[in-house]
Design an enzyme around this catalytic site. Structure first.
Site, PDB file in Angstrom:
ATOM      1  N   GLU A 146      14.416 -42.758  83.137  1.00  0.00           N
ATOM      2  CA  GLU A 146      15.110 -41.857  83.882  1.00  0.00           C
ATOM      3  C   GLU A 146      15.651 -40.851  83.392  1.00  0.00           C
ATOM      4  O   GLU A 146      15.876 -39.992  84.338  1.00  0.00           O
ATOM      5  CB  GLU A 146      16.149 -42.788  84.641  1.00  0.00           C
ATOM      6  N   HIS A 183      14.656 -46.082  78.241  1.00  0.00           N
ATOM      7  CA  HIS A 183      15.127 -45.135  79.479  1.00  0.00           C
ATOM      8  C   HIS A 183      13.963 -44.194  79.857  1.00  0.00           C
ATOM      9  O   HIS A 183      13.912 -43.452  79.295  1.00  0.00           O
ATOM     10  CB  HIS A 183      16.214 -44.357  79.213  1.00  0.00           C
ATOM     11  N   GLU A 232      25.567 -51.406  79.368  1.00  0.00           N
ATOM     12  CA  GLU A 232      26.002 -52.429  78.475  1.00  0.00           C
ATOM     13  C   GLU A 232      25.845 -53.693  79.151  1.00  0.00           C
ATOM     14  O   GLU A 232      26.562 -53.856  80.129  1.00  0.00           O
ATOM     15  CB  GLU A 232      27.577 -51.940  77.934  1.00  0.00           C
ATOM     16  N   SER A 233      25.004 -54.574  78.727  1.00  0.00           N
ATOM     17  CA  SER A 233      24.767 -55.729  79.537  1.00  0.00           C
ATOM     18  C   SER A 233      25.860 -56.650  79.387  1.00  0.00           C
ATOM     19  O   SER A 233      26.259 -57.475  80.407  1.00  0.00           O
ATOM     20  CB  SER A 233      23.570 -56.674  78.831  1.00  0.00           C
ATOM     21  N   CYS A 291      16.650 -51.565  79.756  1.00  0.00           N
ATOM     22  CA  CYS A 291      17.333 -51.736  78.746  1.00  0.00           C
ATOM     23  C   CYS A 291      18.344 -52.956  78.710  1.00  0.00           C
ATOM     24  O   CYS A 291      17.946 -54.039  78.775  1.00  0.00           O
ATOM     25  CB  CYS A 291      17.883 -50.578  78.308  1.00  0.00           C
TER      26      CYS A 291
HETATM   27  N1  GLN Z   1      22.550 -52.538  73.642  1.00  0.00           N
HETATM   28  C1  GLN Z   1      22.911 -52.755  74.897  1.00  0.00           C
HETATM   29  C2  GLN Z   1      23.112 -54.043  75.492  1.00  0.00           C
HETATM   30  O1  GLN Z   1      22.861 -54.946  74.773  1.00  0.00           O
HETATM   31  C3  GLN Z   1      21.716 -51.987  75.902  1.00  0.00           C
HETATM   32  C4  GLN Z   1      21.543 -50.440  75.620  1.00  0.00           C
HETATM   33  C5  GLN Z   1      20.974 -49.669  76.909  1.00  0.00           C
HETATM   34  O2  GLN Z   1      20.915 -50.389  77.977  1.00  0.00           O
HETATM   35  N2  GLN Z   1      20.549 -48.508  76.325  1.00  0.00           N
HETATM   36  O3  GLN Z   1      23.394 -54.336  76.467  1.00  0.00           O
END
Ligand code: GLN
Length: 179
Positions: free
Chosen positions: A165, A163, A46-47, A74
């Site tokens: 990994e 992803h 989650e950024s 991501c």
């Molecule tokens: N939606 C997430 C974000 O905005 C990213 C999702 C993920 O890393 N799988 O950070």
């Protein structure tokens, strides 16, 4: 030494892959640990949460000064992109791309897909993934899904909206290790 940023998100699957291919690695939670690395993965997660933790810990400043290769997955791709929308959010801006957050849908709409790429990859996971688009010709597209870029590189920076990994395939880790 290969570093994996370990403040939040999908960290362990990367460590397992690096172990499998015998690449020395360390987790990174402090500026000292970052300084011991020659390349870094910023994993998915989650950024917004990562950004908050990184700024509070001072690691953000160290990342801004980091000169070695970085691969953002991501949420990591969001943190590396020059422009971030939906909503807007500060970023490192190391790659000339735009990231539209959650553009592939919500958690429930997560999916697995085979991307088009010169790399022969197994099906990969898209989890609340951002749509990533180059803002410059200097960004090389290395993989697409339905003709939309999902894997890109500009100099020392690589980003992927999916992803890899989670399926355990080491192809991109080995490629990134050569950048
Ligand atoms: N939606 C997430 C974000 O905005 C990213 C999702 C993920 O890393 N799988 O950070």
């Amino acid at each position: 030494m290969f570093g994996v940023l370990a403040v939040q998100g999908a960290v362990t699957p990367h460590l397992k892959i690096l172990e499998k291919v015998n690449v020395p690695f360390t987790t990174v939670r402090t500026s000292e640990e970052l300084a011991s690395t020659s390349r870094l993965i910023i994993p998915g997660g989650e950024s917004t949460t990562m950004l908050k933790i990184l700024r509070q810990s001072g690691l953000w400043q160290s990342l801004m000064e980091y000169k070695n290769p970085i691969w953002g997955i991501c949420a990591g791709a969001i943190l590396l992109s020059k422009e971030v929308t939906h909503p807007e959010q500060p970023s490192l801006g190391f790659i000339e791309t735009k990231a539209i957050r959650n553009a592939y849908g919500s958690q429930r709409e997560s999916f697995t897909a085979t991307i088009d790429s010169k790399f022969k990859l197994p099906p990969v996971d898209f989890i609340r993934a951002p749509k990533l688009s180059p803002l410059s010709k200097n960004v090389e597209v290395l993989g697409t899904l339905n003709e939309e870029p999902v894997l890109m590189k500009q100099g020392r920076i690589m980003i992927s909206s999916f992803h890899i990994e989670l399926c355990g395939d080491p192809t991109l880790h080995l490629y990134f290790n050569e950048i």
